[in-house]
Design a protein around this motif. Sequence first.
Motif, PDB file in Angstrom:
ATOM      1  N   LEU A  71       3.363   5.768  26.996  1.00 19.53           N
ATOM      2  CA  LEU A  71       1.733   4.773  25.770  1.00 19.53           C
ATOM      3  C   LEU A  71       1.863   5.448  23.939  1.00 19.53           C
ATOM      4  CD1 LEU A  71      -0.663   6.110  28.245  1.00 19.53           C
ATOM      5  CD2 LEU A  71       0.418   3.771  28.273  1.00 19.53           C
ATOM      6  N   GLU A  72       2.153   6.714  24.306  1.00 19.03           N
ATOM      7  CA  GLU A  72       2.408   7.322  22.324  1.00 19.03           C
ATOM      8  C   GLU A  72       3.189   6.226  22.051  1.00 19.03           C
ATOM      9  OE1 GLU A  72       3.116  11.147  22.693  1.00 19.03           O
ATOM     10  OE2 GLU A  72       0.791  11.964  23.508  1.00 19.03           O
ATOM     11  N   ASP A  73       4.361   5.443  22.371  1.00 20.32           N
ATOM     12  CA  ASP A  73       5.416   5.146  21.358  1.00 20.32           C
ATOM     13  C   ASP A  73       4.861   3.263  21.345  1.00 20.32           C
ATOM     14  OD1 ASP A  73       7.830   5.032  19.864  1.00 20.32           O
ATOM     15  OD2 ASP A  73       8.712   3.825  21.926  1.00 20.32           O
ATOM     16  N   LEU A  93      -6.558   1.601  29.324  1.00 22.98           N
ATOM     17  CA  LEU A  93      -4.932   0.901  29.826  1.00 22.98           C
ATOM     18  C   LEU A  93      -4.518   0.080  28.507  1.00 22.98           C
ATOM     19  CD1 LEU A  93      -3.472   2.415  32.718  1.00 22.98           C
ATOM     20  CD2 LEU A  93      -3.007   4.094  30.385  1.00 22.98           C
ATOM     21  N   LEU A  94      -4.901  -1.060  29.167  1.00 25.98           N
ATOM     22  CA  LEU A  94      -4.663  -2.056  28.384  1.00 25.98           C
ATOM     23  C   LEU A  94      -5.167  -2.438  26.778  1.00 25.98           C
ATOM     24  CD1 LEU A  94      -5.414  -4.747  31.011  1.00 25.98           C
ATOM     25  CD2 LEU A  94      -3.560  -4.740  30.647  1.00 25.98           C
ATOM     26  N   ASP A  95      -6.189  -1.903  26.493  1.00 29.26           N
ATOM     27  CA  ASP A  95      -6.400  -1.958  25.049  1.00 29.26           C
ATOM     28  C   ASP A  95      -5.331  -1.282  24.681  1.00 29.26           C
ATOM     29  OD1 ASP A  95      -8.738  -3.241  25.393  1.00 29.26           O
ATOM     30  OD2 ASP A  95     -10.385  -1.378  25.363  1.00 29.26           O
ATOM     31  N   LYS A  96      -4.593   0.089  24.786  1.00 29.61           N
ATOM     32  CA  LYS A  96      -3.624   0.793  24.416  1.00 29.61           C
ATOM     33  C   LYS A  96      -2.606  -0.467  24.022  1.00 29.61           C
ATOM     34  CE  LYS A  96      -2.379   4.690  23.558  1.00 29.61           C
ATOM     35  NZ  LYS A  96      -2.445   4.939  22.402  1.00 29.61           N
ATOM     36  N   GLN A 149      -6.328 -12.118  24.196  1.00 31.23           N
ATOM     37  CA  GLN A 149      -6.581 -11.117  23.421  1.00 31.23           C
ATOM     38  C   GLN A 149      -5.252 -10.058  23.039  1.00 31.23           C
ATOM     39  OE1 GLN A 149      -9.252  -9.534  26.616  1.00 31.23           O
ATOM     40  NE2 GLN A 149      -7.769 -10.544  27.730  1.00 31.23           N
ATOM     41  N   PHE A 150      -4.087 -10.184  22.824  1.00 28.80           N
ATOM     42  CA  PHE A 150      -3.298  -9.783  22.798  1.00 28.80           C
ATOM     43  C   PHE A 150      -2.280 -10.608  21.575  1.00 28.80           C
ATOM     44  CE2 PHE A 150      -4.315  -9.340  27.488  1.00 28.80           C
ATOM     45  CZ  PHE A 150      -4.586  -7.103  27.423  1.00 28.80           C
ATOM     46  N   ASN A 151      -1.293  -9.439  20.865  1.00 28.66           N
ATOM     47  CA  ASN A 151      -0.367 -10.771  20.319  1.00 28.66           C
ATOM     48  C   ASN A 151      -0.030 -11.737  20.601  1.00 28.66           C
ATOM     49  OD1 ASN A 151       1.550  -9.922  21.763  1.00 28.66           O
ATOM     50  ND2 ASN A 151       2.245  -8.462  19.935  1.00 28.66           N
TER      51      ASN A 151
END
Length: 368
Positions: A30-32, A53-56, A103-105
């Motif tokens: 997740l940090e990556d 998680l999806l917001d990450k 909602q995402f890229n």
Amino acid sequence: MEMTLLRKEIEITNAKIVMTRDELGYSEVLEDFSTAEFIYIVTYNISGNNPTLLDKLKEASEDTEIKVFTNIPSRFNSYFADWASSKARTQINTYLTRLNPDQFNEFFSSYFVFNNHAKIIMTNNIAYIGSSNFSSESANSIEAGVIIKDEQAILQLKDMVNNEVESQAESYYAYDILPLIFHARELEEIRTFLSENIWGLWDMHGVEQGQYYKGVNIILDTKIIAAFKNLTVDIESTLSELIQEIESKEEDQLICSENVVIEQILDLKNTISSYEIDQEVVDFLEFDESSYINKEMHENAILMTEDVLDEYVHDFTQRAFEIKDELATEAHAGFIEFESFLTSAIELLSARIEDLRSLINYRIDNTR
């Protein structure tokens, strides 16, 4: 129906085993996300209520390729009671809402794999394979998995997901729009490059006052024509395949909007395939000053004695400049037309992408 066995193996050198409770075993992955080139998620389920998680995934850059593959618990091949069908419909709608690519890229894709139970969370740098789903609730259980930092193994794992998991998947949209998104970007790159080279900004005391046509100072060659022609061939091929895919559906499966989309895509294909760059633009781009000067020097070599050499070179250089200036003036309208066409083509392609976004894959919801 004959079952095809699936067994794939990847040898790993740089890996560690993790066992967790009260935290997610793939927190390093997740940090990556914020710097990843690609993010692939394969999971049995996603969180029903917790969007963390999806917001990450929204922390990823605009150019990051993101693919999410998930099953939908409570969705079955068939239903023997109304309550089961109703429960499945509610769950399906939740997943469609949570995984809506809007909602995402623009390089986000979501897929539904109704026989999946694998759990993989990975980027191009690090991967987790284990028992934890891409769900916050997994932190409440004892989970175990492997963290991999073997670059070669990660690329093999990526290929495995693309080849084996995606082949079993239903995409969110009825049709794949990513190729069209890439084409729109490539057209925009050509338009931007053209615009930056044919127009200049004049200013007074550092304040922009207006735009001017660069004329003889335009630094472009026939590479832009080649790039444009190659791209139009690719776009025509993509649009033809898309039309063929839509038309291959059974007549009773086609909805009214799809028939309209077919007509609009065909119009776009014809518009792109029929466009020709103005010949005066081509003449300007094909004129090479150095080649012209060398040709003149070769043809007049017998006259170019040492005492008049500089005068001849000056005359040839001046004439080359004048020819290019004349060609630039004649190409002015053609350059404007080319830029206008690129702008229009991008707008039309973007409109068709939005049309296709409205067509959600009807096979996902089998409760109707």
